[in-house]
Scaffold this motif. Structure first.
Motif, PDB file in Angstrom:
ATOM      1  N   THR A 129      -3.153  54.126  47.713  1.00 14.06           N
ATOM      2  CA  THR A 129      -4.420  53.490  47.347  1.00 14.06           C
ATOM      3  C   THR A 129      -4.521  53.403  45.830  1.00 14.06           C
ATOM      4  O   THR A 129      -3.760  54.050  45.108  1.00 14.06           O
ATOM      5  CB  THR A 129      -5.605  54.302  47.882  1.00 14.06           C
ATOM      6  OG1 THR A 129      -5.530  55.612  47.329  1.00 14.06           O
ATOM      7  CG2 THR A 129      -5.572  54.383  49.387  1.00 14.06           C
ATOM      8  N   TYR A 130      -5.471  52.588  45.367  1.00 13.54           N
ATOM      9  CA  TYR A 130      -5.646  52.465  43.919  1.00 13.54           C
ATOM     10  C   TYR A 130      -6.094  53.765  43.295  1.00 13.54           C
ATOM     11  O   TYR A 130      -5.837  54.028  42.126  1.00 13.54           O
ATOM     12  CB  TYR A 130      -6.649  51.347  43.596  1.00 13.54           C
ATOM     13  CG  TYR A 130      -6.035  49.991  43.781  1.00 13.54           C
ATOM     14  CD1 TYR A 130      -4.939  49.616  43.026  1.00 13.54           C
ATOM     15  CD2 TYR A 130      -6.514  49.109  44.721  1.00 13.54           C
ATOM     16  CE1 TYR A 130      -4.343  48.396  43.201  1.00 13.54           C
ATOM     17  CE2 TYR A 130      -5.925  47.877  44.910  1.00 13.54           C
ATOM     18  CZ  TYR A 130      -4.829  47.528  44.139  1.00 13.54           C
ATOM     19  OH  TYR A 130      -4.238  46.332  44.320  1.00 13.54           O
ATOM     20  N   LYS A 131      -6.766  54.603  44.077  1.00 12.31           N
ATOM     21  CA  LYS A 131      -7.168  55.896  43.535  1.00 12.31           C
ATOM     22  C   LYS A 131      -5.956  56.804  43.370  1.00 12.31           C
ATOM     23  O   LYS A 131      -5.882  57.603  42.448  1.00 12.31           O
ATOM     24  CB  LYS A 131      -8.198  56.544  44.466  1.00 12.31           C
ATOM     25  CG  LYS A 131      -8.912  57.698  43.814  1.00 12.31           C
ATOM     26  CD  LYS A 131     -10.133  58.079  44.604  1.00 12.31           C
ATOM     27  CE  LYS A 131     -10.908  59.152  43.868  1.00 12.31           C
ATOM     28  NZ  LYS A 131     -12.146  59.500  44.541  1.00 12.31           N
ATOM     29  N   MET A 132      -4.978  56.679  44.263  1.00 17.03           N
ATOM     30  CA  MET A 132      -3.792  57.537  44.212  1.00 17.03           C
ATOM     31  C   MET A 132      -2.740  56.969  43.259  1.00 17.03           C
ATOM     32  O   MET A 132      -1.885  57.728  42.780  1.00 17.03           O
ATOM     33  CB  MET A 132      -3.200  57.667  45.621  1.00 17.03           C
ATOM     34  CG  MET A 132      -2.226  58.801  45.793  1.00 17.03           C
ATOM     35  SD  MET A 132      -2.996  60.393  45.543  1.00 17.03           S
ATOM     36  CE  MET A 132      -1.547  61.437  45.389  1.00 17.03           C
ATOM     37  N   ALA A 133      -2.774  55.659  42.979  1.00 19.94           N
ATOM     38  CA  ALA A 133      -1.703  55.013  42.218  1.00 19.94           C
ATOM     39  C   ALA A 133      -1.454  55.660  40.856  1.00 19.94           C
ATOM     40  O   ALA A 133      -0.295  55.940  40.528  1.00 19.94           O
ATOM     41  CB  ALA A 133      -2.008  53.518  42.076  1.00 19.94           C
ATOM     42  N   PRO A 134      -2.473  55.911  40.008  1.00 15.52           N
ATOM     43  CA  PRO A 134      -2.173  56.556  38.719  1.00 15.52           C
ATOM     44  C   PRO A 134      -1.593  57.949  38.869  1.00 15.52           C
ATOM     45  O   PRO A 134      -0.743  58.362  38.061  1.00 15.52           O
ATOM     46  CB  PRO A 134      -3.530  56.609  38.021  1.00 15.52           C
ATOM     47  CG  PRO A 134      -4.506  55.966  38.880  1.00 15.52           C
ATOM     48  CD  PRO A 134      -3.881  55.589  40.180  1.00 15.52           C
ATOM     49  N   ARG A 135      -2.007  58.661  39.910  1.00 14.31           N
ATOM     50  CA  ARG A 135      -1.487  60.017  40.127  1.00 14.31           C
ATOM     51  C   ARG A 135      -0.014  59.953  40.541  1.00 14.31           C
ATOM     52  O   ARG A 135       0.810  60.760  40.097  1.00 14.31           O
ATOM     53  CB  ARG A 135      -2.324  60.713  41.192  1.00 14.31           C
ATOM     54  CG  ARG A 135      -3.752  60.970  40.736  1.00 14.31           C
ATOM     55  CD  ARG A 135      -4.704  61.112  41.905  1.00 14.31           C
ATOM     56  NE  ARG A 135      -6.043  61.502  41.478  1.00 14.31           N
ATOM     57  CZ  ARG A 135      -6.972  60.656  41.092  1.00 14.31           C
ATOM     58  NH1 ARG A 135      -6.737  59.366  41.066  1.00 14.31           N
ATOM     59  NH2 ARG A 135      -8.158  61.078  40.706  1.00 14.31           N
ATOM     60  N   LEU A 136       0.305  58.968  41.395  1.00 11.83           N
ATOM     61  CA  LEU A 136       1.691  58.800  41.835  1.00 11.83           C
ATOM     62  C   LEU A 136       2.580  58.411  40.662  1.00 11.83           C
ATOM     63  O   LEU A 136       3.685  58.929  40.493  1.00 11.83           O
ATOM     64  CB  LEU A 136       1.746  57.730  42.926  1.00 11.83           C
ATOM     65  CG  LEU A 136       3.093  57.534  43.593  1.00 11.83           C
ATOM     66  CD1 LEU A 136       3.420  58.730  44.458  1.00 11.83           C
ATOM     67  CD2 LEU A 136       3.102  56.284  44.433  1.00 11.83           C
ATOM     68  N   ARG A 137       2.065  57.513  39.814  1.00  8.44           N
ATOM     69  CA  ARG A 137       2.807  57.086  38.637  1.00  8.44           C
ATOM     70  C   ARG A 137       3.049  58.281  37.703  1.00  8.44           C
ATOM     71  O   ARG A 137       4.124  58.427  37.130  1.00  8.44           O
ATOM     72  CB  ARG A 137       2.015  55.989  37.916  1.00  8.44           C
ATOM     73  CG  ARG A 137       2.641  55.483  36.647  1.00  8.44           C
ATOM     74  CD  ARG A 137       3.854  54.651  36.918  1.00  8.44           C
ATOM     75  NE  ARG A 137       4.824  54.797  35.836  1.00  8.44           N
ATOM     76  CZ  ARG A 137       5.906  54.040  35.685  1.00  8.44           C
ATOM     77  NH1 ARG A 137       6.171  53.087  36.554  1.00  8.44           N
ATOM     78  NH2 ARG A 137       6.728  54.231  34.707  1.00  8.44           N
TER      79      ARG A 137
END
Lengths: 166, 163
Positions: free
Chosen positions: A82-90
């Motif tokens: 999700t867009y909420k998880m995307a920066p954390r994954l990056r």
């Protein structure tokens, strides 16, 4: 078997001597110790756990999970991003040391999958980080994930990085 | 207790606060109230010794296009009955008092309703988005919501291999 990895058998001349190229030896070592990051985003992570478990046993390929990105070579994106998880994954990807590899596991990580028409799901994890192997399935079976790991191993074995740059 | 008896009892306890009480399928009772009386209604339903609807099962919001509604599902262990409380809100300024002072567990339910429908709960202790990123624009479960084409430079249009 030995010819495949450019290993020359000189055991008859000297019982302690095996000749091969340095990057081949290094690649063999690296390919058989691909440690993946313990990260699950959705239901694919259940299948990831099965693959790590005793029946599929990813450990027999020298692959086991690490709970920190600093010690991981492989990021398996197991699930919906999700867009909420995307920066954390990056951030997790950026924290991994080079060389690093990514498997996009399942339809959601490949292209958004079931959530392709939704507003809050990233339409494929390759929009935010580079992907080496795309693994289809919803979710993929443990055998499929094992196959994806073998593809990563084949990629590692082909790499040549001890060359002089022109 | 029969449903008609319970309806009469709730009518008596809530007096004027209940605008309309109707019986709905599966032994459920729908109580429509004025949004300004939400806290007093909830306190009566929860604390009255003959009702004791002290378990909050669910809370949700609905977009009816011309207006919003907020729905609370309550359960009484002593009566073994459930009821539904409903309040309508304006389209332009959807605002209702938070019932955190009555049911503390409502906290995340109200945050979710705020997140997805943009209904403001006055008096809530921490009214922030629950599911979406904090900088998200718009409220996705509203009927007039337009999907964003991108989010922080990430393409958000649906991908198709069938061209």
């Amino acid at each position: 078997m030995l010819e495949r990895f450019n290993v020359v058998n000189r055991l008859e001349e000297d019982p302690a001597l095996l000749l091969t190229r340095l990057d081949t030896a290094l690649n063999l070592a690296r390919a058989n110790s691909v440690w993946y990051l313990l990260l699950g985003l959705a239901c694919c992570s259940i299948e990831l756990m099965q693959t790590g478990g005793p029946r599929a046993d990813l450990d027999r390929f020298g692959s086991l999970f690490r709970a920190t990105p600093r010690q991981s070579d492989l990021l398996i994106v197991a699930g919906t991003v999700t867009y909420k998880m995307a920066p954390r994954l990056r951030r997790l990807y950026d924290q991994m040391a080079d060389p690093k590899y990514v498997i996009a596991m399942g339809s959601c990580a490949n292209c958004g999958g079931l959530f392709n028409l939704s507003y809050s799901v990233v339409k494929g994890v390759d929009l935010i980080l580079p992907v080496d192997v795309y693994l289809p399935g919803c979710p993929p079976r443990p055998e499929a994930l094992t196959e994806a790991l073998i593809k990563i191993q084949e990629k590692i074995k082909k790499e040549k990085y001890l060359l002089k740059k022109d | 207790m029969k449903t008609s008896e319970l309806i009469a009892k709730i009518k008596e306890k809530l007096d004027k606060d209940a605008l309309e009480i109707t019986e709905t399928p599966f032994d459920d009772i729908l109580i429509e109230i004025n949004k300004d009386e939400i806290i007093s209604v909830m306190e009566t339903l929860k604390n009255d010794p003959e009702l004791k609807f002290d378990s909050l099962l669910n809370q949700l919001g609905v977009d009816h296009k011309e207006r919003f509604s907020v729905i609370y599902n309550l359960f009484s262990f002593s009566l073994d009955r459930k009821i539904t409380v409903k309040a309508y809100l304006d389209r332009e300024n959807p605002e209702i008092s938070s019932i955190e002072s009555v049911f503390r567990g409502i906290n995340w339910f109200e945050r979710e309703t705020f997140d997805l429908l943009g209904i403001m709960f006055t008096g809530h202790s921490n009214l922030q988005r629950l599911l979406l990123p904090a900088d998200w624009e718009g409220y996705p479960l509203r009927k007039d919501y337009a999907f964003p084409d991108q989010y922080h430079g990430i393409d958000n249009r649906a991908r198709s291999n069938f061209k």
